[in-house]
Design a protein around this motif. Structure first.
Motif, mmCIF file in Angstrom:
data_model
loop_
_atom_site.group_PDB
_atom_site.id
_atom_site.type_symbol
_atom_site.label_atom_id
_atom_site.label_comp_id
_atom_site.label_asym_id
_atom_site.label_seq_id
_atom_site.Cartn_x
_atom_site.Cartn_y
_atom_site.Cartn_z
ATOM 1 N N VAL A 3 -1.088 -21.188 29.364
ATOM 2 C CA VAL A 3 0.229 -20.774 29.884
ATOM 3 C C VAL A 3 1.183 -20.884 28.930
ATOM 4 O O VAL A 3 1.991 -19.891 28.751
ATOM 5 N N VAL A 4 1.221 -21.969 27.826
ATOM 6 C CA VAL A 4 2.124 -22.153 26.838
ATOM 7 C C VAL A 4 1.865 -21.020 25.856
ATOM 8 O O VAL A 4 2.892 -20.273 25.341
ATOM 9 N N TYR A 5 0.746 -20.633 25.426
ATOM 10 C CA TYR A 5 0.315 -19.708 24.502
ATOM 11 C C TYR A 5 0.737 -18.283 25.100
ATOM 12 O O TYR A 5 1.494 -17.345 24.572
ATOM 13 N N ASN A 6 0.580 -17.734 26.537
ATOM 14 C CA ASN A 6 1.077 -16.762 27.061
ATOM 15 C C ASN A 6 2.557 -16.567 26.967
ATOM 16 O O ASN A 6 3.136 -15.482 26.850
ATOM 17 N N LEU A 7 3.426 -17.732 27.328
ATOM 18 C CA LEU A 7 4.530 -17.615 27.307
ATOM 19 C C LEU A 7 5.403 -17.448 25.909
ATOM 20 O O LEU A 7 6.309 -16.643 25.818
ATOM 21 N N VAL A 8 4.849 -17.874 24.695
ATOM 22 C CA VAL A 8 4.958 -17.644 23.465
ATOM 23 C C VAL A 8 4.510 -16.139 23.160
ATOM 24 O O VAL A 8 5.647 -15.367 22.508
ATOM 25 N N VAL A 9 3.639 -15.568 23.677
ATOM 26 C CA VAL A 9 3.334 -14.212 23.480
ATOM 27 C C VAL A 9 4.483 -13.488 24.127
ATOM 28 O O VAL A 9 4.891 -12.300 23.375
ATOM 29 N N VAL A 10 5.124 -13.775 25.216
ATOM 30 C CA VAL A 10 6.137 -12.874 25.697
ATOM 31 C C VAL A 10 7.188 -13.101 24.729
ATOM 32 O O VAL A 10 7.933 -12.041 24.828
ATOM 33 N N ILE A 11 7.672 -14.203 24.351
ATOM 34 C CA ILE A 11 8.809 -14.365 23.425
ATOM 35 C C ILE A 11 8.709 -13.445 22.328
ATOM 36 O O ILE A 11 9.533 -12.901 21.846
ATOM 37 N N HIS A 12 7.383 -13.465 21.625
ATOM 38 C CA HIS A 12 6.980 -12.701 20.550
ATOM 39 C C HIS A 12 7.343 -11.143 20.877
ATOM 40 O O HIS A 12 7.971 -10.437 20.029
ATOM 41 N N LEU A 13 6.621 -10.723 21.976
ATOM 42 C CA LEU A 13 7.161 -9.320 22.392
ATOM 43 C C LEU A 13 8.396 -8.883 22.555
ATOM 44 O O LEU A 13 8.738 -7.791 22.117
ATOM 45 N N ALA A 43 10.747 -12.976 16.917
ATOM 46 C CA ALA A 43 9.405 -12.615 16.744
ATOM 47 C C ALA A 43 8.655 -13.158 15.684
ATOM 48 O O ALA A 43 7.396 -13.597 15.824
ATOM 49 N N LEU A 44 9.234 -13.389 14.433
ATOM 50 C CA LEU A 44 8.719 -14.146 13.569
ATOM 51 C C LEU A 44 8.280 -15.492 13.601
ATOM 52 O O LEU A 44 7.247 -16.036 13.521
ATOM 53 N N LEU A 45 9.204 -16.247 14.419
ATOM 54 C CA LEU A 45 9.069 -17.676 14.699
ATOM 55 C C LEU A 45 8.126 -17.906 15.668
ATOM 56 O O LEU A 45 6.887 -18.608 15.700
ATOM 57 N N ALA A 46 7.989 -16.821 16.680
ATOM 58 C CA ALA A 46 7.162 -16.983 17.832
ATOM 59 C C ALA A 46 5.818 -16.795 17.372
ATOM 60 O O ALA A 46 4.798 -17.277 17.627
ATOM 61 N N GLY A 47 5.770 -15.776 16.381
ATOM 62 C CA GLY A 47 4.302 -15.549 15.701
ATOM 63 C C GLY A 47 3.874 -16.498 14.977
ATOM 64 O O GLY A 47 2.477 -16.821 14.984
ATOM 65 N N ILE A 48 4.636 -17.083 14.276
ATOM 66 C CA ILE A 48 4.066 -18.552 13.647
ATOM 67 C C ILE A 48 3.575 -19.536 14.592
ATOM 68 O O ILE A 48 2.425 -20.115 14.243
ATOM 69 N N VAL A 49 4.372 -19.789 15.691
ATOM 70 C CA VAL A 49 4.002 -20.674 16.843
ATOM 71 C C VAL A 49 2.567 -19.958 17.206
ATOM 72 O O VAL A 49 1.566 -20.899 17.438
ATOM 73 N N LEU A 50 2.489 -18.857 17.408
ATOM 74 C CA LEU A 50 1.096 -18.370 18.039
ATOM 75 C C LEU A 50 -0.024 -18.640 16.930
ATOM 76 O O LEU A 50 -0.973 -18.782 17.576
#
Length: 117
Positions: A3-13, A43-50
């Protein structure tokens, strides 16, 4: 953890959408908007987190490290150009070239994500 991973994907998008959407809205009279800068940073920060989550044992993802490296470099360049462009736009200077570079490279990064397997 999925769920956390998918939320970060949404933020990245959403960050990517802010950059590309901002670019498309000013295409007739190109300039770099603050939302493009903020979206690039998001997008950069969320990508690094992903990538961090994908590399952890908490999420079962298999990464292509070469692809991630290319996306990281392009994202850093987009953010740097967006920061410079937003600052110059605020000063009233012409940012046409920077706007095209930011928007074009962001679209290239989306294409890398979607096409490179």
């Amino acid at each position: 953890m999925d769920v956390v991973y998918n939320l970060v994907v949404v933020i990245h998008l959403l960050g990517m959408a802010a950059v590309v959407g901002g670019y498309l809205t000013v295409l007739r009279k190109p300039r770099v908007l603050g939302i493009m800068r903020d979206g690039a940073g998001t997008a950069l920060l969320a990508g690094i987190v992903l990538v961090g989550l994908a590399e952890s044992d908490a999420v079962d993802k298999d990464l292509n490290h070469a692809k991630m490296a290319v996306k990281l470099v392009v994202a850093i360049v987009v953010l740097a150009l967006a920061i410079v462009g937003a600052r110059r736009d605020k000063e009233g200077k012409d940012t046409t070239l920077l706007a095209h570079l930011v928007g074009g490279l962001a679209i290239v990064n989306v294409m890398v994500a979607a096409i490179w397997r």
